[in-house]
Each structure stands twice: as structure tokens, then as C-alpha cells.
Scaffold this motif. Structure first.
Motif, PDB file in Angstrom:
ATOM      1  N   VAL A 141     -10.021   4.092  -3.800  1.00 60.09           N
ATOM      2  CA  VAL A 141      -9.075   2.982  -3.956  1.00 60.09           C
ATOM      3  C   VAL A 141      -7.944   3.156  -2.967  1.00 60.09           C
ATOM      4  O   VAL A 141      -7.281   4.177  -2.938  1.00 60.09           O
ATOM      5  CB  VAL A 141      -8.523   2.878  -5.402  1.00 60.09           C
ATOM      6  N   LYS A 142      -7.734   2.138  -2.148  1.00 61.13           N
ATOM      7  CA  LYS A 142      -6.724   2.135  -1.094  1.00 61.13           C
ATOM      8  C   LYS A 142      -6.894   0.827  -0.339  1.00 61.13           C
ATOM      9  O   LYS A 142      -7.905   0.149  -0.516  1.00 61.13           O
ATOM     10  CB  LYS A 142      -6.907   3.331  -0.152  1.00 61.13           C
TER      11      LYS A 142
ATOM     12  N   TYR B  10      -6.684  -4.744  -6.734  1.00 55.18           N
ATOM     13  CA  TYR B  10      -6.213  -3.364  -6.876  1.00 55.18           C
ATOM     14  C   TYR B  10      -4.700  -3.304  -6.663  1.00 55.18           C
ATOM     15  O   TYR B  10      -4.176  -3.812  -5.678  1.00 55.18           O
ATOM     16  CB  TYR B  10      -6.921  -2.459  -5.856  1.00 55.18           C
ATOM     17  N   ASN B  11      -4.013  -2.688  -7.616  1.00 55.61           N
ATOM     18  CA  ASN B  11      -2.553  -2.564  -7.534  1.00 55.61           C
ATOM     19  C   ASN B  11      -2.137  -1.307  -8.302  1.00 55.61           C
ATOM     20  O   ASN B  11      -2.994  -0.498  -8.690  1.00 55.61           O
ATOM     21  CB  ASN B  11      -1.874  -3.827  -8.086  1.00 55.61           C
ATOM     22  N   VAL B  12      -0.847  -1.117  -8.500  1.00 55.66           N
ATOM     23  CA  VAL B  12      -0.376   0.109  -9.150  1.00 55.66           C
ATOM     24  C   VAL B  12      -0.887   0.183 -10.593  1.00 55.66           C
ATOM     25  O   VAL B  12      -1.250   1.260 -11.088  1.00 55.66           O
ATOM     26  CB  VAL B  12       1.168   0.198  -9.099  1.00 55.66           C
TER      27      VAL B  12
ATOM     28  N   TRP C 113       2.874   9.374 -12.085  1.00 55.20           N
ATOM     29  CA  TRP C 113       1.478   9.656 -11.737  1.00 55.20           C
ATOM     30  C   TRP C 113       0.861  10.796 -12.532  1.00 55.20           C
ATOM     31  O   TRP C 113      -0.247  11.200 -12.270  1.00 55.20           O
ATOM     32  CB  TRP C 113       1.348   9.876 -10.225  1.00 55.20           C
TER      33      TRP C 113
ATOM     34  N   GLY D 257      -1.632   9.845   3.504  1.00 56.81           N
ATOM     35  CA  GLY D 257      -2.293   9.506   2.257  1.00 56.81           C
ATOM     36  C   GLY D 257      -1.423  10.004   1.117  1.00 56.81           C
ATOM     37  O   GLY D 257      -0.727  11.021   1.229  1.00 56.81           O
ATOM     38  N   THR D 258      -1.386   9.244   0.040  1.00 53.98           N
ATOM     39  CA  THR D 258      -0.725   9.723  -1.170  1.00 53.98           C
ATOM     40  C   THR D 258      -1.630   9.593  -2.382  1.00 53.98           C
ATOM     41  O   THR D 258      -1.429  10.287  -3.375  1.00 53.98           O
ATOM     42  CB  THR D 258       0.593   8.970  -1.439  1.00 53.98           C
ATOM     43  N   SER D 259      -2.647   8.727  -2.318  1.00 56.86           N
ATOM     44  CA  SER D 259      -3.541   8.660  -3.480  1.00 56.86           C
ATOM     45  C   SER D 259      -4.303   9.980  -3.607  1.00 56.86           C
ATOM     46  O   SER D 259      -4.610  10.419  -4.720  1.00 56.86           O
ATOM     47  CB  SER D 259      -4.494   7.468  -3.387  1.00 56.86           C
TER      48      SER D 259
ATOM     49  N   GLY E  14       0.812  -1.212   0.000  1.00 57.13           N
ATOM     50  CA  GLY E  14       0.000   0.000   0.000  1.00 57.13           C
ATOM     51  C   GLY E  14       0.841   1.254   0.000  1.00 57.13           C
ATOM     52  O   GLY E  14       1.951   1.265  -0.548  1.00 57.13           O
ATOM     53  N   GLY E  15       0.330   2.287   0.659  1.00 57.90           N
ATOM     54  CA  GLY E  15       0.927   3.617   0.585  1.00 57.90           C
ATOM     55  C   GLY E  15       2.385   3.665   1.018  1.00 57.90           C
ATOM     56  O   GLY E  15       3.200   4.341   0.376  1.00 57.90           O
TER      57      GLY E  15
ATOM     58  N   LYS F 147     -10.156   3.911   7.195  1.00 61.69           N
ATOM     59  CA  LYS F 147     -10.308   4.578   5.899  1.00 61.69           C
ATOM     60  C   LYS F 147     -11.782   4.713   5.505  1.00 61.69           C
ATOM     61  O   LYS F 147     -12.137   5.457   4.616  1.00 61.69           O
ATOM     62  CB  LYS F 147      -9.531   3.820   4.825  1.00 61.69           C
TER      63      LYS F 147
ATOM     64  N   LYS G 118      -2.261  11.930  -5.933  1.00 59.80           N
ATOM     65  CA  LYS G 118      -2.299  11.434  -7.324  1.00 59.80           C
ATOM     66  C   LYS G 118      -3.585  11.879  -8.007  1.00 59.80           C
ATOM     67  O   LYS G 118      -3.584  12.329  -9.165  1.00 59.80           O
ATOM     68  CB  LYS G 118      -2.220   9.905  -7.351  1.00 59.80           C
TER      69      LYS G 118
ATOM     70  N   ALA H  99      -4.258   1.412 -10.451  1.00 64.46           N
ATOM     71  CA  ALA H  99      -4.249   2.821 -10.017  1.00 64.46           C
ATOM     72  C   ALA H  99      -3.954   3.735 -11.203  1.00 64.46           C
ATOM     73  O   ALA H  99      -4.576   4.793 -11.355  1.00 64.46           O
ATOM     74  CB  ALA H  99      -3.216   3.024  -8.908  1.00 64.46           C
TER      75      ALA H  99
HETATM   76  C1  LIG Z   1      -0.894   5.358  -3.901  1.00 63.11           C
HETATM   77  C2  LIG Z   1      -1.284   3.964  -3.663  1.00 63.11           C
HETATM   78  C3  LIG Z   1      -1.728   3.572  -2.397  1.00 63.11           C
HETATM   79  C4  LIG Z   1      -1.884   4.533  -1.242  1.00 63.11           C
HETATM   80  O1  LIG Z   1      -3.220   4.986  -1.235  1.00 63.11           O
HETATM   81  P1  LIG Z   1      -3.807   5.810  -0.003  1.00 63.11           P
HETATM   82  O2  LIG Z   1      -5.156   6.217  -0.487  1.00 63.11           O
HETATM   83  O3  LIG Z   1      -2.905   6.976   0.202  1.00 63.11           O
HETATM   84  O4  LIG Z   1      -3.847   4.887   1.145  1.00 63.11           O
HETATM   85  C5  LIG Z   1      -2.110   2.245  -2.209  1.00 63.11           C
HETATM   86  N1  LIG Z   1      -2.057   1.359  -3.217  1.00 63.11           N
HETATM   87  C6  LIG Z   1      -1.644   1.706  -4.444  1.00 63.11           C
HETATM   88  C7  LIG Z   1      -1.626   0.680  -5.516  1.00 63.11           C
HETATM   89  C8  LIG Z   1      -1.241   3.018  -4.715  1.00 63.11           C
HETATM   90  O5  LIG Z   1      -0.815   3.340  -5.946  1.00 63.11           O
END
Ligand SMILES: *Cc1c(COP(=O)(O)O)cnc(C)c1O
Length: 754
Positions: free
Chosen positions: A493-494, A573-575, A417, A600-602, A103-104, A500, A605, A578
Motif C-alpha cells: 500500500v502506497k 487507500y488513505n490513512v 501507528w 519510505g515510511t510505511s 502520500g508519504g 515503487k 509502520k 492504512a
Molecule cells: C505512510 C503512508 C504513506 C507512505 O507510504 P510509503 O510506502 O512510504 O510510500 C502513503 N499513504 C498513506 C495513507 C500512509 O499512511
């Protein structure tokens, strides 16, 4: 450089074919080999001090596009592939995504490696070479099932190095075999490395599911990331993994010091070690031990180690702060015990309070405490998170070591991204603001002078529509579901976690469902997209997935509701997902309970790709709101100080909220006949009971404000040009969240790599 001839030579040599006779898989392997050779020809950056970024996870995502971009060959490769009847996007489908993270935290480590190399800094990653990842997620009977996720191929990205180090465990010694992945830097001529340690004879994938012999350390140590830790064998295996990683990593550091001709008594002038969360914390006693073996005194060794190591805290969730019984460490690495006891003794002279000790009264080792005492920097990952660390969670430590604590707000690499996942948008930005933003992301602010330009706004909406169409095709291809690209795409998505609050999003879905059934239609069709893996042993998280899948099935089968509301959960769910989902998003769900999401980083993005945020004032959402201003974001819910107060005084009672007319029917729908007909009664009933009686992450506290705010966003979406203007402001302000900025700050304030 012209890559046509070298590629031609490669396909002839490998397959006896001209490039235009190759299939997508063959072209992928030819390009992979070519980029590997290019990266291998690049020198490592130089500097007095070198960084080692230790992390249990590196969630890299596919590497082909990324590396072509870093080598400056992306456009040319895409052009050539098109001449040969393919495209980069198609060829890249042949690439398996590395399963090295979850994940993040792991994605952050990957963004950081990208930025460290792009800034030309000497810094390598250190981690483990997991073979089957966390797991591959599939759905059946509306439940998550876990399968191994193998990704390693004979001609893939891993480079054998021939380097190995003995790692001594209580039961005997295992060799750690080093594999590398090249990390070429964009806009620089250099390449760093990601060092991944593996056992010599890794076990084959389990026949069924992800069960395996957790006591077969010699073969299974690197099978899975985070083996199920609900039993003692699983917990021990994690400690074996952690010690294996840091012992081999520490030996690598000393080997490279020797090669540079540096006396280990000067280690800290030449080495910086970033500890990404507590999983690598044992590098502190292990490096100390190795320095003692080399003849340093305890004082000397501890001084060097504590001035080389820096620690990043990623969470304030109590259950995530690692503590290991000393008995585990005695089993795994008995040689560490005397060193840890000495470290603990010295730490108690600074902070006598046993609750702040490295070794607690129950003989457990607190990894975060070890890090704080023996690092020269402790950082949080967003302004609010660092503030909470300093003012409550870690206050006693911040009081005695105020100079150690600092904030480094997370970031994302805009090369992956934005440039790679949304080339059309990147092109529009070039046209408006010039291409300088690609090396200087702050320049995205130049977009602000186009918020009144109707043509630019229309083009922005067109690009969003194209990305939504592409996502529709991917979802149809992968899951056989046809979505409406003209509906509002609302995406969460996370990782699945109660904090969350995917369950709160589900309550909104229920609300809309009930409204539509009663004849009250939303202003426009809404598509709600989820993507999330639940940890295999996290029962509540799996129940929330079950709820979402049941809701999806219910709505898909209802011709009255389906034109107005859709729910889909993408599997695994994966990169890669994403990169498809984020450019296609209209509304980004960032709805964690305030104070619980470190950063959080999504959220970053999504913002960079022109989605508007619907979020609580949590983590980096706070900084996003400050940057874009209240009119360009949808915020709602309790604030962090309120939430912290509720926990402190046991002041939250979900039953009070459940009583409300706007809430009760939504919660009770979990056990409605419609849903029970589709789902597992025990799971749905347990969710229902939990929400009424416990609701530890306070979904019911915020749900009414959430629904009202989300409804307002759905309504606003109808004014297309006003929406586009807000989206453009978000893109313009996203430069702050470039991980290049984050890494510059790490380097200036912590690493000083020179
Ligand atoms: C960026 C990313 C995350 C982190 O998501 P958050 O919403 O910040 O928890 C998790 N999984 C993948 C595949 C990502 O690209």
C-alpha cells in the motif's frame, strides 16, 4: 480528569439526550466538541525560537482517537462509550478523514506535528485548506475513476481565527483566510496549531468528476491538492496555490514577531522555517520582499531569511524537481521577479555553473537550487538518500556548502501507528516490557528478551490473527469481498508509481496463477492486498491499476485458483485504510528500485506492527535491515550503486531479461486471451510493450530474485514460532523509527528551539 459529566452536559445541551440514548454520530460530535475545548484551553509552548513547518500537504488521518490519546483521555473515552453501548472504533467511523495530503510526504508532516507537540516544542504547521483533497478513488470497469473528496463539516476540526492577510497576485489581491486545527501534545500540557489558509469564497464541488475551472483562481485556488498539471492552466494554478500559502504564511510569521515585540532585524534568532520539499520554496523570496518593505537592506533581509530557512529534499526523481518558467511567476507574483534575479546574481558569484543557477539559461526558476543557496540546512530523509544527494545528485552544491548538508532519517508517530491502530499489541508490549516505551520508544528493545518466550510468541500470533479478522470484516463491509484470515496477508500500500513497482508484484501474482493452473500449489494460501491512488494524469500508473484489477477479477472467478491465491485492491487507500491494513499484515512489500525511494515510511509502520519486510536495499529499508539483521528481513535485488551505474551508461535493456524462460511467460500474460477478455486491450498492450522495450524502473532486472525471495518468505511463514520470533525482533527494533527521535534530531541539529 473525569469526562463523564462534561460529556453528559454536552449531549443534553446539543441533542436533549442522555449519552446512552445517542447514536454513534451524535457521540462523535459530542466528543469532538469536548476535545476541541480541552485543546483550546492548553497554552502554546514557549521558547526563544519558534518553528514554522511549511508543507503543501498534511495527511492527518482522522483526529478523534489521536487527540484523545494526546489529551490522555483515550482509555476513559473508550470505556465510557462501551458503557453507552458503542466503542471508540465505531464512533470514529462517523469522522471523515481530512483530505489535505496524498502520500508519504504529507503523512510525514502530520507525524512531525504530532511529535513536535509531544516534545513540547513551539512549532506550528502552515499549509492550505483544500476542500476536495486529491480525489476520492472508485473503481469501475477495472479502472480508477476520480471523484471529489469533501471532508469539511460545519462542526468539524477547523477553528475559525478571524485572521486574514491580503495576498497580491498579478491580477489583483485575494484575502487568505486563516483556519486552525489544534495539535495537542501527548504527555505535555501544551497545544500547537496547524494553520490552513483558504480563499474567502471557495467554489462548491464540481458536478462531475474532478474537473473545474482552473482559471477561476478566486474561488478554486483551494479546491484540490495538485490540480492536474498536464496543461498550462493547471501548472499556473499550482504556482498560485504555492504563492498564496507562503505569502500568507510569511505575513503570519511577521505578525507573530510583532506580537512578541521582536525587531525583524533579529528574525532568524526567533524563527525557524522548515521547507518540506520545494512546494513552499517561494517563502524565501516572499519573506525577503516583506523584510525589504519593512526597511531592511537587501543584505540584512537575505541574511535573516537564509538563517531562518531550512530545506528538506524528498526525491531524486528528476521529473519531481520543480522548475517554474519565470513567465509564470511574472503572471502570479510579479513582485518576486526582481528579488529572484538579485538572489540568482549573488548565487552565481558562489557557483558560476549555469546548470546550478537559481534561474536557468531558459529563464526557468529551479526551486531546489533556490532552497540550497538560501537555506542554512539541507537534509535528506534516510541515510542512503542523503548519501546519494551528497555524492551524485547534488554533489556540486555539497562541495561548496558541505556544512549545510545533513541526514534526518524519517520516522512515524507510534502513538497513531501502534498505540491507536493496534491497541492489543500495545497492551502485550506493556505486559512484557512495561509502558515506558510509550514515552521512550527506544525501550521497545526490552522485547528482545522475550524472543524465546513461547507464550509471548503465541500471543503475538493471536493478536495478528485478530487484526486480520478485523481487516476481513472491513474489506467485506467496504467492498463485499470475503477474505481468508488464515492465509498469508501480503500487502503493498502506497501511491502508485512505476518506481515503487506494483507491476513487479503483479508479475509475482501471474507467476503463482500460472503455477496453480499447472497443478503446482503454494505451500499455503496467499492473499495479496494492494492499495494505491494514481495521479489523474499519470497514464502508466492507471494502467498498472487496471492490470491489478483485471488479475483480481480473473482469479476471483477461477475456482481452481481462488482457494490458494487471492488479489484484492482496496478502493481509496488513505490513512484510515492504512490503520486497518498495517496491523493485519504478515509480509510488507517495499520493493522500489534501489536509489529511487528516498526513505519510505510505511516500511516503518509495518515493522512496528510485526510484519516482516520483503524489500530492496532502498531508502530506510537499508537502516531497517541493519537494525534487525539479515535473518529478520527478506532483501533482494540490485543495489543502488549498480542501478545508478546502469542509468549513467544506458546499460539496462529489458529485452535481455524478457528473453529468459522465467520471465517471458509472465510478461506475455499481460496480453493473454484470458486477460484481454477482462481488460482494455490498448492499456494492457501498452503495458506489455513498455515492459519489454523500456521498463524504465527495471522491474525485469529484479523480478527473478524477487520471486525466489518471496517464495522463501512464504515457505518460512509455515514455521509459526520462528516467524513470530522474527516479528518480535522487528517490533523491538522499531523504536528507532519513532518520529520523536527524528524531531529531536531536527531540533538539536537544525532548529535549536531551546
Ligand atoms: C505512510 C503512508 C504513506 C507512505 O507510504 P510509503 O510506502 O512510504 O510510500 C502513503 N499513504 C498513506 C495513507 C500512509 O499512511
Amino acid at each position: 480528569m473525569d469526562i463523564q459529566l462534561p460529556l453528559q452536559r454536552l449531549t443534553r445541551a446539543k441533542y436533549g439526550l442522555e449519552p446512552n440514548q445517542c447514536d454513534a454520530g451524535q457521540l462523535y460530535h459530542a466528543l469532538l466538541q469536548f476535545t476541541q475545548e480541552q485543546a483550546a484551553g492548553r497554552p502554546a509552548p514557549e521558547g526563544e525560537r519558534k518553528l514554522y513547518y511549511f508543507s503543501a500537504e498534511f495527511l492527518l488521518g482522522k483526529l478523534l482517537s489521536n487527540n484523545l490519546l494526546a489529551l490522555g483521555l483515550y482509555d476513559q473515552a473508550d470505556e465510557l462509550l462501551r458503557q453507552w453501548g458503542h466503542s471508540l472504533a465505531e464512533v470514529e467511523q462517523a469522522e471523515p478523514e481530512p483530505s489535505l495530503g496524498n502520500g508519504g510526504l504529507g503523512r510525514l508532516a502530520a507525524c512531525f506535528l504530532d511529535s513536535i507537540a509531544a516534545l513540547g516544542l513551539p512549532g506550528d504547521g502552515v499549509g492550505l485548506n483544500y476542500h476536495y483533497g486529491l480525489f476520492r478513488q472508485v473503481f469501475s470497469d477495472n479502472q480508477q475513476r476520480e471523484l471529489p473528496n469533501p471532508w469539511i463539516e460545519p462542526d468539524g476540526w477547523l477553528i475559525p481565527t478571524g485572521v486574514r492577510f491580503p495576498v497580491r497576485f498579478g491580477f489583483g489581491t485575494l484575502d487568505a483566510v486563516l483556519w486552525d486545527i489544534a495539535v495537542p501534545g501527548a504527555h505535555t500540557g501544551i497545544a500547537n496549531r496547524l494553520h490552513l489558509f483558504d480563499v474567502e469564497h471557495p467554489a462548491p464541488a464540481p458536478q462531475q468528476g474532478i474537473g473545474f475551472d482552473k482559471r477561476d483562481i478566486a474561488h478554486c485556488l483551494t479546491s484540490f491538492l495538485y490540480p492536474d498539471d498536464s496543461d498550462e492552466d493547471g501548472r499556473l494554478l499550482r504556482v498560485y496555490q504555492q504563492y498564496f500559502m507562503v505569502s500568507a504564511g510569511a505575513q503570519l510569521i511577521l505578525k507573530e514577531l510583532d506580537e512578541r515585540g521582536v525587531d525583524p532585524r533579529q528574525l532568524c534568532q526567533h524563527v525557524a522555517i522548515q521547507i518540506n520539499d520545494t512546494h513552499p520554496s517561494m517563502v524565501i523570496p516572499e519573506l525577503t520582499r516583506l523584510l525589504l518593505e519593512r526597511g531592511l537592506s537587501m543584505d540584512e533581509a537575505l541574511h535573516q531569511v537564509a538563517h531562518a530557512c531550512a530545506y528538506t529534499n524528498h526525491t531524486i526523481l528528476a521529473e519531481a524537481l520543480e522548475k517554474w518558467p519565470m513567465s509564470y511567476l511574472r503572471t502570479v507574483a510579479p513582485q518576486l521577479e526582481p528579488i529572484l534575479r538579485e538572489m540568482d546574481r549573488r548565487a552565481k558569484q558562489v557557483l558560476p555553473d549555469p546548470r546550478l543557477a537559481i534561474i536557468g539559461p531558459d529563464d526557468t526558476v529551479h526551486m531546489a537550487h533556490l532552497d540550497i543557496h538560501y537555506s542554512y540546512s539541507v537534509n535528506g530523509v534516510a541515510a542512503l538518500h542523503t548519501q546519494i544527494l551528497c555524492q551524485s545528485e547534488l554533489k556540486p552544491f555539497a562541495d561548496v556548502y558541505p556544512y549545510k548538508f545533513n541526514n534526518k532519517t524519517n520516522g512515524i508517530t507510534l502513538r497513531r501507528w501502534l498505540e491507536a491502530c493496534n491497541p492489543q499489541l500495545a497492551g502485550l508490549i506493556d505486559q512484557c516490557a512495561g509502558p515506558q516505551w510509550r514515552t521512550d520508544p527506544a525501550r521497545l528493545e526490552a522485547l528482545l528478551s522475550f524472543t524465546g518466550d513461547g507464550q509471548v510468541l503465541r500471543r503475538l500470533l493471536e493478536i495478528k490473527r485478530e487484526n486480520k479478522l478485523a481487516l476481513c470484516q472491513a474489506v467485506e463491509r467496504e467492498q463485499g469481498v470475503r477474505l481468508d484470515p488464515d492465509s498469508l496477508f501480503d500487502i503493498q500500500v502506497k501511491r502508485l508509481h512505476e518506481y515503487k513497482r506494483q507491476q513487479m508484484n503483479a508479475l509475482y501474482v501471474i507467476r503463482k496463477y500460472l503455477e496453480i493452473k499447472s497443478g503446482q500449489l503454494p505451500p499455503r494460501p496467499i492473499t495479496v492486498i494492494f492499495g494505491a491512488k494514481a495521479a489523474p494524469a499519470y497514464v502508466m500508473a492507471k494502467r498498472i491499476i487496471h492490470l491489478i484489477l483485471c488479475l483480481s477479477q480473473l482469479i476471483e472467478a477461477d475456482p481452481q485458483v481462488r482457494p490458494w491465491l487471492r488479489v484484492v485492491m482496496v478502493a481509496n487507500y488513505n490513512v484510515t485504510w492504512a490503520q486497518q491494513l498495517i496491523p493485519a499484515c504478515d509480509l510488507s512489500e517495499q520493493i522500489s528500485l534501489a536509489s529511487k525511494e528516498a526513505s519510505g515510511t510505511s516500511n516503518m509502520k509495518f515493522m512496528a506492527n510485526g510484519a516482516l519486510t520483503l524489500g530492496t536495499l532502498d531508502g530506510a529499508n537499508v537502516e531497517i535491515a541493519q537494525l534487525v539483521g539479515g535473518e529478520n528481513i527478506y532483501t533482494f535485488g540490485a543495489h543502488s550503486d549498480q542501478v545508478i551505474g546502469l542509468y549513467a551508461h544506458n546499460g539496462y535493456h529489458p529485452w535481455d531479461y524478457y528473453q529468459r524462460d522465467g520471465v517471458r511467460p509472465l510478461v506475455d500474460f499481460l496480453v493473454s486471451p484470458q486477460l484481454l477478455a477482462l481488460g482494455n486491450e490498448d492499456d494492457l498492450r501498452a503495458l506489455w510493450e513498455d515492459m519489454k522495450g523500456k521498463d524504465y524502473f527495471m522491474a525485469l532486472l529484479d523480478v527473478e530474485d524477487y520471486i525466489a525471495t518471496r517464495d522463501r518468505a512464504v515457505l518460512d511463514y509455515g514455521n509459526r514460532s520462528a516467524w513470530a520470533r522474527k516479528a518480535l525482533v522487528n517490533i523491538a527494533k522499531s523504536g528507532y523509527f519513532s518520529s520523536d527521535r527524528t524531531i529531536q534530531q531536527y531540533n538539536q541539529d537544525i532548529w535549536r528551539l531551546g
